[in-house]
Scaffold this motif. Structure first.
Motif, PDB file in Angstrom:
ATOM      1  N   GLU A  18     -24.099  60.152 -18.782  1.00  0.00           N
ATOM      2  CA  GLU A  18     -23.669  61.397 -18.112  1.00  0.00           C
ATOM      3  C   GLU A  18     -22.287  61.238 -17.506  1.00  0.00           C
ATOM      4  O   GLU A  18     -21.992  60.223 -16.874  1.00  0.00           O
ATOM      5  CB  GLU A  18     -24.665  61.748 -16.995  1.00  0.00           C
ATOM      6  N   GLU A  44     -37.469  58.375 -28.355  1.00  0.00           N
ATOM      7  CA  GLU A  44     -38.924  58.584 -28.384  1.00  0.00           C
ATOM      8  C   GLU A  44     -39.478  58.536 -29.814  1.00  0.00           C
ATOM      9  O   GLU A  44     -40.685  58.593 -30.029  1.00  0.00           O
ATOM     10  CB  GLU A  44     -39.313  59.903 -27.682  1.00  0.00           C
ATOM     11  N   ASN A  77     -30.767  58.479 -27.196  1.00  0.00           N
ATOM     12  CA  ASN A  77     -30.885  59.546 -28.194  1.00  0.00           C
ATOM     13  C   ASN A  77     -31.784  59.085 -29.342  1.00  0.00           C
ATOM     14  O   ASN A  77     -31.506  58.080 -29.984  1.00  0.00           O
ATOM     15  CB  ASN A  77     -29.496  59.927 -28.698  1.00  0.00           C
ATOM     16  N   LYS A 127     -35.096  67.707 -31.390  1.00  0.00           N
ATOM     17  CA  LYS A 127     -34.438  66.949 -30.313  1.00  0.00           C
ATOM     18  C   LYS A 127     -34.719  65.453 -30.380  1.00  0.00           C
ATOM     19  O   LYS A 127     -33.972  64.642 -29.834  1.00  0.00           O
ATOM     20  CB  LYS A 127     -34.876  67.491 -28.936  1.00  0.00           C
ATOM     21  N   SER A 128     -35.809  65.091 -31.092  1.00  0.00           N
ATOM     22  CA  SER A 128     -36.121  63.671 -31.203  1.00  0.00           C
ATOM     23  C   SER A 128     -35.395  63.020 -32.382  1.00  0.00           C
ATOM     24  O   SER A 128     -35.573  61.828 -32.641  1.00  0.00           O
ATOM     25  CB  SER A 128     -37.638  63.481 -31.334  1.00  0.00           C
ATOM     26  N   LEU A 167     -26.853  55.698 -27.015  1.00  0.00           N
ATOM     27  CA  LEU A 167     -26.997  56.049 -25.603  1.00  0.00           C
ATOM     28  C   LEU A 167     -25.946  57.069 -25.174  1.00  0.00           C
ATOM     29  O   LEU A 167     -24.776  56.948 -25.558  1.00  0.00           O
ATOM     30  CB  LEU A 167     -26.837  54.790 -24.735  1.00  0.00           C
ATOM     31  N   SER A 168     -26.361  58.048 -24.382  1.00  0.00           N
ATOM     32  CA  SER A 168     -25.404  58.974 -23.767  1.00  0.00           C
ATOM     33  C   SER A 168     -25.329  58.664 -22.279  1.00  0.00           C
ATOM     34  O   SER A 168     -26.355  58.401 -21.637  1.00  0.00           O
ATOM     35  CB  SER A 168     -25.858  60.424 -23.955  1.00  0.00           C
ATOM     36  N   HIS A 197     -29.221  58.362 -21.316  1.00  0.00           N
ATOM     37  CA  HIS A 197     -30.257  58.932 -22.194  1.00  0.00           C
ATOM     38  C   HIS A 197     -30.252  58.165 -23.511  1.00  0.00           C
ATOM     39  O   HIS A 197     -29.186  57.904 -24.066  1.00  0.00           O
ATOM     40  CB  HIS A 197     -29.962  60.403 -22.479  1.00  0.00           C
ATOM     41  N   ARG A 256     -24.090  65.542 -23.570  1.00  0.00           N
ATOM     42  CA  ARG A 256     -24.883  64.473 -24.196  1.00  0.00           C
ATOM     43  C   ARG A 256     -24.226  64.009 -25.503  1.00  0.00           C
ATOM     44  O   ARG A 256     -24.207  62.816 -25.815  1.00  0.00           O
ATOM     45  CB  ARG A 256     -26.268  65.064 -24.446  1.00  0.00           C
ATOM     46  N   LEU A 312     -28.683  68.698 -29.039  1.00  0.00           N
ATOM     47  CA  LEU A 312     -28.386  68.137 -27.720  1.00  0.00           C
ATOM     48  C   LEU A 312     -27.161  68.845 -27.138  1.00  0.00           C
ATOM     49  O   LEU A 312     -26.288  69.296 -27.879  1.00  0.00           O
ATOM     50  CB  LEU A 312     -28.121  66.623 -27.828  1.00  0.00           C
TER      51      LEU A 312
END
Ligand code: PLP
Length: 384
Positions: free
Chosen positions: A305, A292, A289, A130-131, A302-303, A287, A349, A345
């Protein structure tokens, strides 16, 4: 009114960059003054040939490889085709299985699919976590007795997430499996030595050089077959009249970029971070993406929403901000990002993602103005 080119903010540097003025000046004489074919056996040809030799030496030195390990190509895509197909086909007597990270650029993924469709190879695609990182262990777990080649890029073109190539390489080498590393997004930004492999791809237009020229480096001793049959150029390994001006331009661009990288990387990362902070301050439901993970300084994926990435890119374009959605390198692509999908994701997303990529031309003012434009675009998209 649509903003003029001077008022627009270009945040698509991962797709391509403008040619640097110094690079253009270095290339210019080789279009019509020093125009001889480097393969010709006369003074005109020798002049061209000398320029190409100097450029090859300069690029090899900058990359930390031997000049004999470098082949000039027409782009990064061709370099990836050469490496993936060329190495796999030359080693098919050892096996017909290859392992490809699922976040690779289409140049790698489609080359692997061609090997399957046309040459009976089996391909295992390995997802990221996920990272945005493809874990070495997940590639190692996918290896088989008959695996000849694996591919993991240096950094992803959509998220900018830097991949653990240095960790993976010794593991593969110990098992006799070749590693291909697409370095198109990191060349000119980070040293190639961070991404040890048996070969890799670079492309000049990503580091302020011209479009239409790239390079494949293939480690000495690695067996491969050429993918462009023709004359004896590039020691018979890649036919086609040598493109002197573009090769000279690639050398100039690479050395300029690497020379400035330390300072520019820190500056661009600060501008990118300011952009992200400002967006987050103005908009909810955002979010980052791959945020992190250790990322390239340029990338911000960037996502938003409740939005469609494509729609936001369209609204931003009207507002004078150039960004991209989905598989942005193949412009006009409307398919949702295979990279974000391979990170596991969710659909919202993935579909609501926009890639902003900063570069040499962008300063803090761009970051703040672009963030405001993003906030307005998101508000409009959410109001629909
Ligand atoms: N590999 C990666 C990671 C890329 O980002 C790109 C860019 O489009 C390519 C390969 C293809 O390079 P080129 O545009 O030179 O064909």
């Amino acid at each position: 009114m649509t903003p003029s080119r001077l008022d627009r903010i270009y945040l698509d540097n991962a797709a391509t960059t403008p040619v640097d003025g110094e690079v253009l000046a270095a290339m210019t004489p080789y279009f019509s003054e020093v125009f001889g074919n480097p393969s010709s056996q006369h003074a005109f040809g020798r002049e061209g040939g000398n320029a190409v030799t100097a450029a090859r030496d300069g690029i090899a030195k900058a990359l930390g490889i031997s000049p004999a390990e470098l082949l000039f190509t027409s782009c990064g895509t061709e370099a990836d085709n050469l490496g993936i197909k060329g190495i796999a086909l030359a080693n098919r007597d050892r096996g017909r299985h290859i392992v490809i990270s699922a976040i690779e650029h289409p140049a790698v993924i489609e080359s692997a699919k061609d090997l399957a469709a046309l040459h009976g190879f089996e391909v295992t695609f390995v997802n990221a976590d996920k990272s945005g990182i493809v874990r070495p262990q997940s590639i190692i777990s996918a290896l088989r007795e008959d695996t000849v080649l694996a591919a993991l890029m240096s950094a992803n073109n959509e998220t900018g997430v830097i991949q653990p190539v240095a960790e993976l390489y010794p593991e593969l080498a110990a098992r006799g499996v070749y590693l291909w590393c697409d370095c198109v997004q990191t060349a000119g930004v980070l040293p190639l030595s961070l991404f040890p492999a048996d070969g890799g791809a670079i492309s000049a237009h990503k580091f302020y050089g011209p479009k239409g020229v790239g390079g494949a480096w293939i480690r000495r001793g690695v067996k491969f077959v050429r993918q462009m049959s023709g004359g004896h150029q590039e020691r018979g390994l890649r036919g086609g009249t040598t493109n002197t001006p573009l090769i000279v331009g690639m050398e100039a661009a690479l050395n300029l970029s690497l020379g400035r990288a330390e300072r520019e990387n820190a500056r661009i990362a600060a501008v990118r971070d300011l952009f992200e902070r400002t967006v987050m301050g103005l908009v909810g439901g955002v979010h980052v993406n791959g945020g992190e993970s250790s990322r390239l300084p340029s990338h911000s994926n960037l996502s938003f929403e409740g939005c469609e990435g494509q729609n936001l890119v369209f609204l931003l374009d009207i507002a004078g901000v150039a960004a991209s959605a989905g598989a942005a390198c193949s412009s006009g692509a409307t398919s949702p990002s295979h990279v974000l999908a391979a990170m596991g994701l969710g659909e919202d997303r993935v579909r609501s993602a926009v890639r902003f990529s900063f570069g040499r031309m962008n300063g803090e003012e761009d970051a703040v103005n672009a963030a405001r434009a993003v906030a307005e675009a998101v508000a409009k998209a959410r109001a629909r």
